[in-house]
Design an enzyme around this catalytic site. Sequence first.
Site, PDB file in Angstrom:
ATOM      1  N   HIS A 190       0.800  -1.230   0.000  1.00 35.72           N
ATOM      2  CA  HIS A 190       0.000   0.000   0.000  1.00 35.72           C
ATOM      3  C   HIS A 190       0.828   1.274   0.000  1.00 35.72           C
ATOM      4  O   HIS A 190       0.399   2.285  -0.530  1.00 35.72           O
ATOM      5  CB  HIS A 190      -1.035  -0.046   1.120  1.00 35.72           C
ATOM      6  CG  HIS A 190      -2.138  -0.977   0.747  1.00 35.72           C
ATOM      7  ND1 HIS A 190      -2.078  -2.324   1.031  1.00 35.72           N
ATOM      8  CD2 HIS A 190      -3.243  -0.801   0.003  1.00 35.72           C
ATOM      9  CE1 HIS A 190      -3.140  -2.906   0.502  1.00 35.72           C
ATOM     10  NE2 HIS A 190      -3.873  -2.012  -0.123  1.00 35.72           N
ATOM     11  N   GLU A 434     -11.716 -10.376  -6.223  1.00 34.14           N
ATOM     12  CA  GLU A 434     -10.281 -10.475  -5.930  1.00 34.14           C
ATOM     13  C   GLU A 434      -9.937 -11.812  -5.296  1.00 34.14           C
ATOM     14  O   GLU A 434      -8.784 -12.081  -4.973  1.00 34.14           O
ATOM     15  CB  GLU A 434      -9.825  -9.312  -5.045  1.00 34.14           C
ATOM     16  CG  GLU A 434     -10.685  -9.073  -3.821  1.00 34.14           C
ATOM     17  CD  GLU A 434     -10.329  -7.777  -3.087  1.00 34.14           C
ATOM     18  OE1 GLU A 434      -9.234  -7.258  -3.275  1.00 34.14           O
ATOM     19  OE2 GLU A 434     -11.183  -7.305  -2.306  1.00 34.14           O
ATOM     20  N   ASP A 458      -4.927  -8.529  -5.373  1.00 35.97           N
ATOM     21  CA  ASP A 458      -5.178  -9.733  -4.582  1.00 35.97           C
ATOM     22  C   ASP A 458      -5.466 -10.936  -5.460  1.00 35.97           C
ATOM     23  O   ASP A 458      -5.019 -12.043  -5.165  1.00 35.97           O
ATOM     24  CB  ASP A 458      -6.345  -9.492  -3.614  1.00 35.97           C
ATOM     25  CG  ASP A 458      -5.882  -8.715  -2.389  1.00 35.97           C
ATOM     26  OD1 ASP A 458      -4.777  -8.997  -1.899  1.00 35.97           O
ATOM     27  OD2 ASP A 458      -6.611  -7.818  -1.921  1.00 35.97           O
ATOM     28  N   CYS A 505      -9.713  -2.305 -10.633  1.00 39.33           N
ATOM     29  CA  CYS A 505      -9.093  -1.257  -9.829  1.00 39.33           C
ATOM     30  C   CYS A 505      -7.763  -1.696  -9.241  1.00 39.33           C
ATOM     31  O   CYS A 505      -7.158  -0.981  -8.465  1.00 39.33           O
ATOM     32  CB  CYS A 505     -10.044  -0.767  -8.743  1.00 39.33           C
ATOM     33  SG  CYS A 505     -10.610  -2.085  -7.657  1.00 39.33           S
TER      34      CYS A 505
HETATM   35  C1  PEP Z   1      -6.861  -5.276  -5.249  1.00 39.48           C
HETATM   36  O1  PEP Z   1      -6.754  -6.253  -4.504  1.00 39.48           O
HETATM   37  O2  PEP Z   1      -6.565  -5.297  -6.458  1.00 39.48           O
HETATM   38  C2  PEP Z   1      -7.341  -4.001  -4.722  1.00 39.48           C
HETATM   39  C3  PEP Z   1      -7.598  -2.981  -5.509  1.00 39.48           C
HETATM   40  O3  PEP Z   1      -7.471  -3.919  -3.376  1.00 39.48           O
HETATM   41  P1  PEP Z   1      -6.258  -3.557  -2.389  1.00 39.48           P
HETATM   42  O4  PEP Z   1      -5.045  -3.283  -3.215  1.00 39.48           O
HETATM   43  O5  PEP Z   1      -6.708  -2.391  -1.585  1.00 39.48           O
HETATM   44  O6  PEP Z   1      -6.171  -4.823  -1.599  1.00 39.48           O
HETATM   45 MG    MG Z   2      -7.617  -6.167  -2.505  1.00 35.62          MG
END
Ligand code: PEP
Ligand code: MG
Length: 586
Positions: A190, A434, A458, A505
């Site tokens: 993140h 995901e 994920d 996303c």
């Molecule tokens: C993902 O898993 O692609 C996602 C957008 O969620 P995060 O990266 O917040 O886990």
């Molecule tokens: Mg995710």
Amino acid sequence: MTLRKLQGIGASTGIAIARAHRLASAEPVIEKASKPGTEEELARFAAAVHLAGIQVRELMALTAEKLGEAEAKIFEAHLLVLDDPELLGSVRELIVAQGATAEYALREVAREITASFEALNTEYLRERAGDIRDVTQRIMAVLSGAVTGSQPIEQAVIIVAHDLTPSDTVQLNREYVKGFTTEMGGITSHSAIMARSMEIPAVVGMADALQEVRHNDLLILDGEAGELLVNPPAGIVAEYEAKLLEAERRKENRALLAAQPTISLDGHRIELAGNIGSPGDVAAVLRHGGEGIGLFRTEFLYMGREELPSEEEQFMAYRSVLEQMEGKPVVVRTIDVGGDKELPCLELPKEDNPFLGFRAIRLCLETPEQVLFRTQLRALLRAGVYGNLKIMFPMIATLEELRRAKSILAEEKLKLEQAGIPAGTPISVGMMVEIPAAAVMADLFAPEVDFFSIGTNDLIQYTMAADRMNSRVSYLYQPYNPAVLRLIKQVIDAAHRQGKWAGMCGEMAGSLAAIPLLLGLGLDEFSMSAPSILAARDSIRQLSHKEMEELARRALSLGSAEEVKALLEQADGWSAGLQAAAPQVP
Ligand code: PEP
Ligand code: MG
């Protein structure tokens, strides 16, 4: 000075040229027993206290000059702590009595003293406890050879740290922090994602960075190549300065596309949206020509704080995003904590496998009376009045979870209506895909949602069983593995059969190398960090949707990620895009 080049994983593109600023990790690993022996440990401690004193005096002088004498006085209390015979004496005693390291003895003594001050419960003594903590951290940092995070940054720097939590990252002062590199992390950690949205060049997974870089070394950080050059000669600095200029020029050219629609050569329309972590990120999405928000990671509202955000505070945040977007779609994802997103205010127990653990929708549904979840949903429903809100649930694995989440949403809506509180209607409800189980069952989920958003960060790690944070298995983190591509295709087709849309996303959506393939797979919406949007638009406007469909068909029949990548590289027309600056999925 000799040039040293260190290799990590490019996490956020761009070049930074600045001095190194080493950050101490928040929780250093502390050995109890001193290996060199008691005498050395006592000497180390005395030297560290002395150096910490010099730092505090410097800080005092700087504060007096910048802010005034009254503010500088705060540091007088720190000097008193550094001179406190009780503190220093107790640390020395513990080193001698237990053969302990200076770090261990200092931590134990500081804990005891601060606890006793805090227990006395007067304002003055509580402040003293804070002073002791601050000074202790400073001495600890000197002992470990790092610079404390609390030391103000007064010049352009590149941060060098073991790891940066998302809350560390969000607090970086963008005026001075030109880039960062961490020993930990992968392309989808993140802090890497946040670096991209903050437009800060970053390289993660840079093993031994803290050993290799000294405070104040001159650094060049190349966020695309994943390289860090330590003390480069003037010629190389000049070369990178020229590259920096060129990147700025390219950015200016793409800026002309900000008000243009995203349409392929043969007229196929796509929606390009931005990923955000706070209302403050919306401006960048709009500036870069985003047509919506495809993912608002709401967990950042909960991070780095002691108490949960109230319904009112959340309502204001969601409302602000919706109002800024002026009727454009805004997909807000309900809280997704766990994994690498820890939440101090929830005090969740440590888990052996946090990415497979009690997180996201699981936590929302299973905490007593779903207080956390219901509060967020109420805030969202109320904010829905102010724009085009879409609510999305993360980490859905089973139909049962989706149905429960939807029915809690319906209950909260009914309660608001009964209380005469306006709630947005109709609000479309979607889910992240995901978890492979959800992708495989997409045909059964599709009738029960308004949209899907594929979370490749994920989805890839779960499909390949390769921890997205672990650089040792990053070779298995394969976005182009046909197994992943087939799941993506299955999700998109399932949505389309039900007349629904499918977006993405995860970081893959913003990768210039992946965009032709995703276009061909039929993706309707691409959501990415703001700085990637214009390059993505530029690329899609030069592609034929029909041709990309053919390309995708061929990719789906191949046997390995390497074969898919080779196919992508061979294809004509858009290959120039592969070299352009954008987050590269490895
Ligand atoms: C993902 O898993 O692609 C996602 C957008 O969620 P995060 O990266 O917040 O886990
Ligand atoms: Mg995710």
